[in-house]
Design a protein around this motif. Structure first.
Motif, short mmCIF file in Angstrom:
data_model
loop_
_atom_site.label_atom_id
_atom_site.label_comp_id
_atom_site.label_asym_id
_atom_site.label_seq_id
_atom_site.Cartn_x
_atom_site.Cartn_y
_atom_site.Cartn_z
N ILE A 148 0.84 -1.20 0.00
CA ILE A 148 0.00 0.00 0.00
C ILE A 148 0.88 1.25 0.00
N ALA A 149 1.95 1.21 0.77
CA ALA A 149 2.89 2.33 0.79
C ALA A 149 3.50 2.55 -0.58
N ALA A 150 3.87 1.46 -1.26
CA ALA A 150 4.46 1.59 -2.60
C ALA A 150 3.46 2.19 -3.57
N ILE A 151 2.22 1.76 -3.49
CA ILE A 151 1.19 2.31 -4.38
C ILE A 151 0.99 3.80 -4.12
N LEU A 152 0.96 4.20 -2.85
CA LEU A 152 0.80 5.62 -2.53
C LEU A 152 1.99 6.45 -3.01
N ILE A 153 3.19 5.92 -2.88
CA ILE A 153 4.36 6.65 -3.34
C ILE A 153 4.34 6.79 -4.86
N VAL A 154 3.98 5.73 -5.55
CA VAL A 154 3.90 5.78 -7.01
C VAL A 154 2.82 6.77 -7.45
N LEU A 155 1.64 6.70 -6.83
CA LEU A 155 0.59 7.65 -7.17
C LEU A 155 1.03 9.08 -6.86
N GLY A 156 1.74 9.24 -5.78
CA GLY A 156 2.25 10.57 -5.43
C GLY A 156 3.20 11.10 -6.48
N MET A 157 4.02 10.22 -7.06
CA MET A 157 4.93 10.66 -8.11
C MET A 157 4.16 11.17 -9.33
N PHE A 158 3.10 10.48 -9.67
CA PHE A 158 2.28 10.93 -10.80
C PHE A 158 1.51 12.20 -10.45
N LEU A 159 1.05 12.30 -9.20
CA LEU A 159 0.33 13.49 -8.78
C LEU A 159 1.22 14.72 -8.73
N LEU A 160 2.52 14.54 -8.59
CA LEU A 160 3.43 15.68 -8.57
C LEU A 160 3.32 16.49 -9.85
N LEU A 161 3.03 15.82 -10.96
CA LEU A 161 2.90 16.53 -12.23
C LEU A 161 1.66 17.41 -12.25
N ALA A 162 0.56 16.92 -11.69
CA ALA A 162 -0.69 17.67 -11.72
C ALA A 162 -0.81 18.65 -10.57
N SER A 163 -0.44 18.21 -9.38
CA SER A 163 -0.58 19.04 -8.19
C SER A 163 0.56 18.72 -7.23
N PRO A 164 1.58 19.56 -7.19
CA PRO A 164 2.75 19.26 -6.35
C PRO A 164 2.43 19.08 -4.87
N ILE A 165 1.49 19.84 -4.36
CA ILE A 165 1.17 19.73 -2.93
C ILE A 165 0.52 18.38 -2.64
N THR A 166 -0.48 18.01 -3.45
CA THR A 166 -1.15 16.72 -3.26
C THR A 166 -0.18 15.57 -3.45
N GLY A 167 0.67 15.67 -4.46
CA GLY A 167 1.67 14.63 -4.70
C GLY A 167 2.62 14.47 -3.52
N GLY A 168 3.08 15.59 -2.98
CA GLY A 168 3.98 15.55 -1.83
C GLY A 168 3.33 14.93 -0.60
N ILE A 169 2.07 15.27 -0.39
CA ILE A 169 1.34 14.70 0.75
C ILE A 169 1.17 13.19 0.57
N THR A 170 0.83 12.77 -0.64
CA THR A 170 0.64 11.34 -0.91
C THR A 170 1.95 10.57 -0.74
N ILE A 171 3.04 11.13 -1.22
CA ILE A 171 4.34 10.49 -1.03
C ILE A 171 4.68 10.42 0.46
#
Length: 72
Positions: free
Chosen positions: A6-29
């Motif tokens: 689950i942690a790996a999935i959140l980190i990977v999703l966070g990496m993709f979210l960094l492109l769209a929304s850096p704040i959301t991506g950082g929080i997810t990571i």
């Protein structure tokens, strides 16, 4: 082991979210890494190579997408 995945999935999703929304991506990571850090060493050792392999692969994909986005 499920917590590591689950942690790996959140980190990977966070990496993709960094492109769209850096704040959301950082929080997810951050949440993904916090889950990863709270597992036992034995559990991490069982899943670690695949975990970091997936993270590095997705990080490379995001990096390439960001670089290609500069030229559009």
């Amino acid at each position: 082991m499920l917590q590591v995945w689950i942690a790996a999935i959140l980190i990977v999703l966070g990496m993709f979210l960094l492109l769209a929304s850096p704040i959301t991506g950082g929080i997810t990571i951050g949440i993904g890494y916090a889950l990863y850090a709270n597992t036992s060493k034995a559990t991490r050792a069982d899943a670690e190579s695949t975990f970091w392999g997936i993270c590095l692969l997705c990080g490379a994909i995001v990096g390439i997408a960001a670089i290609l986005g500069l030229f559009r």
